[in-house]
Design a protein around this motif. Structure first.
Motif, PDB file in Angstrom:
ATOM      1  N   LEU A 162       0.808  -1.213   0.000  1.00 44.26           N
ATOM      2  CA  LEU A 162       0.000   0.000   0.000  1.00 44.26           C
ATOM      3  C   LEU A 162       0.848   1.273   0.000  1.00 44.26           C
TER       4      LEU A 162
ATOM      5  N   ARG B 188      -6.664  -4.485   3.431  1.00 45.45           N
ATOM      6  CA  ARG B 188      -7.387  -3.635   4.374  1.00 45.45           C
ATOM      7  C   ARG B 188      -7.834  -4.422   5.600  1.00 45.45           C
TER       8      ARG B 188
ATOM      9  N   HIS C 251      -4.530  -4.170   7.650  1.00 46.11           N
ATOM     10  CA  HIS C 251      -3.872  -2.869   7.755  1.00 46.11           C
ATOM     11  C   HIS C 251      -4.816  -1.758   8.208  1.00 46.11           C
ATOM     12  N   SER C 252      -6.002  -2.112   8.670  1.00 46.38           N
ATOM     13  CA  SER C 252      -6.937  -1.098   9.139  1.00 46.38           C
ATOM     14  C   SER C 252      -6.592  -0.660  10.557  1.00 46.38           C
TER      15      SER C 252
ATOM     16  N   TYR D  44      -5.572  -4.092  -2.456  1.00 48.90           N
ATOM     17  CA  TYR D  44      -6.061  -3.275  -1.349  1.00 48.90           C
ATOM     18  C   TYR D  44      -7.156  -4.006  -0.586  1.00 48.90           C
TER      19      TYR D  44
END
Length: 232
Positions: free
Chosen positions: A122, A211, A214-215, A207
């Motif tokens: 990302l 996500r 990686h949120s 993505y």
């Protein structure tokens, strides 16, 4: 070698040298700040190219690279981007030196279909100049821009779903990686627990796949888990 130690800032402490992005600066810290100094680093590798060759010839937990290569295969080399802010590596970047030896071995084995992808996950995509610095001038000139690309986690045309996680989340990776016969990952491990298969997967995933881990919620869960394990 000098052992590590902890310095407590007082009125006599001068400005201290700290990292800032890919550079450094002198900064004054509040009184009472505890500054941790690690032990002196181990001596550097005298012959880097010889060390790379030895590692490729006798890797840990794998056959030698030469034994994995064969004519007609699709080889993909994933290069981790320099995501951790740190002073720039003295040229040539060690990743470029590894790449040259991997490519030499591939050529010797008759591997003609080779693609390079910067596994940026990302992170922002690198400029052409940054790519050249990362992989080296000779590799850049030979592969850019058709066979050397920077991963785009939102480029649907170049992503392919390979399955789902146990939680039902989509797992999609760069198409060139999914279709490869062999993937070689080149990276510089800069912290404990970073890199390896998990780092490669994060570097070439979509993505939608990333996500889930990686949120903000995922980061808070990971922090809570780390705190619980330290307290056990």
């Amino acid at each position: 070698m000098r052992p590590g130690f902890v310095l407590e800032v007082d009125e006599r402490t001068p400005p201290l040298l700290v990292h800032q992005g890919d550079g450094v600066l002198l900064e004054r810290f509040p009184l009472g700040t505890r500054v941790v100094y690690p032990p002196q680093p181990r001596p550097g590798v005298e012959d880097v190219d010889a060390a790379i060759a030895a590692a490729l010839a006798a890797p840990v937990g794998s056959e030698p690279l030469a034994a994995l290569l064969r004519p007609g295969m699709r080889l993909v080399i994933a290069v981790a981007d320099p995501a951790v802010p740190a002073p720039r590596m003295r040229r040539p970047d060690v990743r470029g030196r590894i790449l040259e030896q991997v490519l030499t071995a591939a050529a010797a084995a008759g591997v003609d279909e080779v693609s390079l992808i910067v596994a940026s996950g990302l992170h922002r995509r690198l400029s052409a100049r940054e790519m050249e610095r990362l992989v080296g001038e000779r590799v850049f000139r030979s592969f850019w821009p058709s066979a050397l690309v920077c991963h785009d986690a939102e480029d649907a045309a170049n992503l392919v779903e390979v399955g789902q996680s146990a939680a039902g989340e989509p797992v999609a990776v760069a198409r060139v990686v999914a279709q490869a016969d062999l993937v070689v990952s080149v990276e510089v491990v800069q912290a404990a627990g970073v890199g390896g298969p998990a780092g490669l997967a994060a570097g070439v995933s979509s993505y939608a796949s990333l996500r889930a881990v990686h949120s903000v919620a995922a980061a808070m869960t990971a922090a809570a888990w780390a705190g619980w394990t330290r307290c056990r």
